[in-house]
Design an enzyme around this catalytic site. Sequence first.
Site, PDB file in Angstrom:
ATOM      1  N   LYS A 211       0.744  -1.227  -0.013  1.00  0.00           N
ATOM      2  CA  LYS A 211      -0.068   0.028   0.200  1.00  0.00           C
ATOM      3  C   LYS A 211       0.745   1.340  -0.073  1.00  0.00           C
ATOM      4  CE  LYS A 211      -3.740   2.075   2.564  1.00  0.00           C
ATOM      5  NZ  LYS A 211      -4.787   1.887   3.514  1.00  0.00           N
ATOM      6  N   LYS A 265      -2.216  -1.771  -3.851  1.00  0.00           N
ATOM      7  CA  LYS A 265      -2.947  -0.385  -3.907  1.00  0.00           C
ATOM      8  C   LYS A 265      -2.104   0.948  -3.972  1.00  0.00           C
ATOM      9  CE  LYS A 265      -6.068   1.695  -0.425  1.00  0.00           C
ATOM     10  NZ  LYS A 265      -6.434   1.606   0.812  1.00  0.00           N
TER      11      LYS A 265
END
Length: 338
Positions: A211, A265
Site C-alpha cells: 500500500k 494499492k
Amino acid sequence: MPHIKILLRMIITGKYPNLRMRRNRGYDWVRRLVEENNLSVNDLILPIFLMEGKNKIRPIKNMPDIFRHTIDKLPSIIDKAVKAKIPLVALFPYTQNKYKDFVGSEALNENNLVCRAIKFIKNRYKNNIGVMCDVALDPYTSHGHDGLIKNGKIINDETNEILVKQSILQAQMGCDVIAPSDMMDGRIGMIRRALDKESLKDTQIISYAVKYASNFYGPFRNAVGSKGLLRGDKKTYQMDYKNKNEALREVALDIKEGADMIMVKPGLPYLDIIKEVKNNFKIPVITYQVSGEYSLIMNGIKKGIIKNDSILETLISFKRAGSTAIVTYFALKVLKYL
Ligand code: PBG
C-alpha cells in the site's frame, strides 16, 4: 545479443506482407476469438460505505454515484451485488466525530457501525456473498492516522495489539475476510495466530501488503470522515511510490506470516507492481482501484472528456497485469459489460 534474437523469433512468426497483424482485428468475431484477457463478475469486489441512522442514502463529495448507506438501506445495494453474483463486498464506516478519540476506541466497540453491518449482512445473505472489513484505526482516530501516536510518532507494536483485537471482533461478528490496511510491521502474523487461538481458523486474511502513500486516497478519506482531521501524511508506514523491490519484500513477509491473498494499492499507477508481484509469488493478487482513480475517471466521463468504456479498459488493464480480482467502485457499473 543473441538472446534478443531468440526472443524476436518467438514473437515474430512471419514478415510483412505475408504477415498482416490487422487480419486478426478485422471483425468483431475474430477480435473476440483472439482476446487474451477478460473481466468476469467473479473478479469484482464492491466497496460499500456505511453511515449511522435510519432510512438514509447520502451522496459522497467527489465520488459521483457512490453513496453512504444506513444499515437498513444496505439491501438497496447488496441485493444487486448478490443477484449479479459479485463474490465479495468491502465495508467502510463513516464515523461521526463524537465517536472518535485519540486511540480509536470505537474500533473495539462490539456495537460499532461495522459490527452491526456485518451481522445484518451475514444474517440476511448467509454465504451468498462474502464480507471483507478493513483493519486499521483511521476511521476511529481523532487524528485520522491508522495507528496510535506517541511523541508525534505512529507506534507499531502497540498499534498491532489493537489491530489484533479489532480483527478478532470483526471475525466473531461473522466477517469472512479480514483486510489489514494499516501497514504496521508484523501484524499479519499476530492476527493469524490470534484468530487461530480463538478458533477462527476459517477467517481469511487479505493483506494490504503493498500500500503506497498515495495522493489518490483523497475522496475516500472524505467518505469515511477522516479528511479534515488527518495531520501530516502516512509516509512513515505506507510505502514510498519510488520503490518496487520493497513491495516484494512486503509481500514475502506477509505470505510467511499467513496472508491468504495480497493487495496492491492503488491500481492504475502501479500496474508494474501488480505484474512483479504476480510473477514472483503464486498467490492471488488483488488490486484496489482507489477513490481518486474512480473520481478522475467518473468526472472525465461526466464532463464528456472520455467515454464510459474507459472504465472497462482500466479494469482489463489490471487483469492483463496479473490481478486475480479488483476492489473497484465501478463494480456495479461494469456489470452491463460482462
Ligand atoms: C484506510 C484505508 C484507506 C483506503 C482504504 N483503507 C485510506 C488511507 O490509507 O488513507 C483508501 C481507499 C480509497 O482511496 O479508495 N486504512
